[in-house]
Every structure is written in C-alpha cells, then in structure tokens.
Design an enzyme around this catalytic site. Structure first.
Site, PDB file in Angstrom:
ATOM      1  NE  ARG A 242      31.986  41.462  40.977  1.00  0.00           N
ATOM      2  CZ  ARG A 242      31.102  42.229  40.472  1.00  0.00           C
ATOM      3  NH1 ARG A 242      29.748  41.558  39.977  1.00  0.00           N
ATOM      4  NH2 ARG A 242      31.478  43.232  39.647  1.00  0.00           N
ATOM      5  CD  GLU A 271      33.345  35.844  37.256  1.00  0.00           C
ATOM      6  OE1 GLU A 271      33.393  36.822  36.690  1.00  0.00           O
ATOM      7  OE2 GLU A 271      32.727  35.479  38.021  1.00  0.00           O
ATOM      8  CG  HIS A 290      30.527  38.404  35.323  1.00  0.00           C
ATOM      9  ND1 HIS A 290      31.626  38.455  36.341  1.00  0.00           N
ATOM     10  CD2 HIS A 290      29.646  39.366  35.500  1.00  0.00           C
ATOM     11  CE1 HIS A 290      31.217  39.583  36.964  1.00  0.00           C
ATOM     12  NE2 HIS A 290      30.215  39.921  36.313  1.00  0.00           N
TER      13      HIS A 290
END
Length: 335
Positions: A242, A271, A290
C-alpha cells in the site's frame, strides 16, 4: 456450535452461476439469506440472524459490527486494511479475505518492474520514439538480475510466489516476515520480527527491495528516510503493498538525490495519484495504477478460499487469511 447456521450472502459477488452453485453446495445444509448490499433494510434483515456473512467489499460497515449473532465475515478482497479496525477485535469477530488469489500475477508484476528498471528499458523505449540507435554512457550502469540479490519484505502469498521467480532468475533471495516459520522455497535467508530482527540488513544487501506486506499501524512508513539511507545507491524499491508503507516525501528525496536508483510503484499515497502530483515526474519512477494482469482463474481461486474456510469453520479449525490484532490500521488517529 449449532449444526445449522444462518449465512448472509451478498448478492454482488462477482461469480458465475457455476461458481455460485459450488458456493451454495459448500454452505448447505446451513440457511442462506441473500441480501442486497445497497439496500439497508435487506442488509439489516440478513445480518440480524446471521452467524456468517460473505461480502464482496473490503470495508466492514458499523451494521456488520453491530450484528448480534455474527461470528465470522469473509470479504472477497485481498487487502483488508480498511476492515482492520480495533472494534473488530474488541467484538471478537473473525474476518478473512481473499489474499493469494492473485499472488502469481502480483509476483510477475514485481518481476516486470525489476526487469524494466535493471535493463534500462525506458531508455530504449524513449530512443525508439526518437528513431535513435541508442548506445549512451548510461548503459554502463545497467546490469542483469542474474547474480543480484532481491529482498522481499513480507513472505505471504505474493512474497512466496515472487521468491520462486527471483530464484529462477539466478538471484539470491532474502525475506522478512513477522514470525519464524518454515523457510519458503526460493528464499535463502529469512529475517523475523519476533526474533528482534529488523529490515536494515535486508535493505543493505539487496539490489531490488520488494514490499509485499500488509498496511498496518506497525508498517505505516516502514520505509522512511533512514531505510533509504541503508539501501545501495544502485538499488530499486518496488511497492506492491500500500502507498502508505513508504514515506512518500522520503522516497522523492531519495530519488532526486540519487540515494537509490529507481522505484516501481503499483500503489501510491494518495491513491488515485492526482494529475499534478510530484511523483509522476520524479526521476526513476515507474507507476502502474494499482493493477496487474489478472490470473485466468482468479474467481475460481476466490471461491476455493471461501469453501476451504467454510470447511474449516464447520470443523472448528483456524481459518486461512484471517486478520489479527497485528493488522490493526487506524489512519484517523494520525496527525
């Protein structure tokens, strides 16, 4: 434990009818109550009597935590840091997820970053756009992965898949994990937090550092200015975890001052990454949104995990992919 139970099953599970039939067969003879996750009334009615809930998302809403008979929630999602709330453990709720279903693809994604960065591929790509047969002095700094060292922070599903692939490339593989366990195939040396070992020795020895660890209060900004100072100037860092596992300001500074050679980021902080964010133009950075190419049987693997845990739950055994208090993530408490 009663021989029959009530299982609340979200109707937005992304499975084919064949897979749903498999799931229903595994739940039987327990009672299944399908519910519409967007309809509060439907959710409340299903959760009121449920001992087990199977949901598609990765966030446990308050009504789930308040369900009076609920003992286990399965989230069809790999990363569960949004569900790793202190209230979950205070309630004694078992929470499991779908970690591992995409591990082979994530491992390939990490190898893609390592190959592109170590080979200088972006230099050749830019030269091709210029129609130039490029043989500049920058190429003297490049090197094959063979004979180099990969450090994998997090030896879960993805880390173990990655270790096998790195070993196939002729690399030495170092790993870091929370607790001592059997050394995974492909890993040469394991450092363990529960034995008082940190990540610095791994960072100092590695040419490629790959983060495949969960985000928690313990791992927030695990990779900070001190960590970057321990890395080789020629080393790359790859983040599949992450974004918040890395201190982004420290990362930008390390790249701009050439403290490290590059970074491959499949996750960022924040994000999605805003259009004008500095990271887009930081030298040496590769960014993917991602996303990794999915494995063909990803949904089959998701259902396999649920079915395995249903069998374990009915037998009174420990479940796989369960959250622990070590996973607690409390971003709201940060300044």
């Amino acid at each position: 434990m009663d021989s029959t139970r009530v299982v609340a099953l979200s109707q937005d599970m992304p499975f084919s009818q064949t897979l749903m039939d498999r799931l229903y067969a595994a739940i039987e003879p327990d009672t299944i109550i399908p519910f519409d996750p967007k309809d509060r009334g439907s959710r409340s009615a299903a959760l009121r009597d449920a001992e087990i809930a199977i949901i598609a998302g990765d966030t446990l809403e308050d009504d789930v935590l308040e369900a009076p008979k609920l003992r286990w929630v399965h989230c069809d999602h790999a990363g569960l840091n949004r569900s790793a709330r202190p209230e979950v453990f205070a309630k004694g709720l078992i929470v499991t997820g779908a970690a591992g279903r995409s591990a082979p693809a994530l491992a390939e994604h990490a190898m893609m970053f390592c190959l592109v960065l170590s080979s200088g591929f972006t230099l050749f790509q830019d030269a091709q756009r210029r129609h130039e047969w490029f043989r500049g002095p920058e190429l003297d700094q490049l090197g094959a992965l063979y004979g180099k060292t990969m450090g994998i922070v997090g030896l879960g599903h993805t880390g173990c898949e990655l270790a096998k692939r790195a070993k196939a490339f002729g690399m030495t593989v170092l790993g870091y994990r929370r607790r001592r366990a059997e050394r995974p195939p492909g890993v040469d040396v394991v450092f363990c937090a529960d034995e008082g070992q940190g990540i610095y020795e791994l960072l100092e020895k590695s040419d490629c550092v790959v983060l495949a660890i969960t985000l928690s209060d313990a791992t927030h900004h695990l990779i900070n200015a001190e960590a970057f100072a321990r890395m080789k100037p020629s080393a790359f860092i790859i983040n599949l975890a992450r974004g918040e596992v890395i201190d982004r300001d420290a990362l930008i500074a390390a790249l701009e001052t050439k403290q490290i050679a590059g970074a491959g980021l499949d996750v960022t902080d924040p994000e999605p990454l805003p259009v004008g964010d500095q990271l887009w133009d930081t030298p040496g950075v590769l960014i993917t949104p991602h996303f990794s190419a999915p494995v063909a049987d990803r949904r089959d693997r998701s259902v396999d995990i649920i079915i395995e845990n249903l069998a374990r739950y009915k037998a009174g055994q420990d479940l796989i992919n369960g959250l622990t208090p070590e996973d607690i993530w409390t971003p709201d408490n940060r300044g």
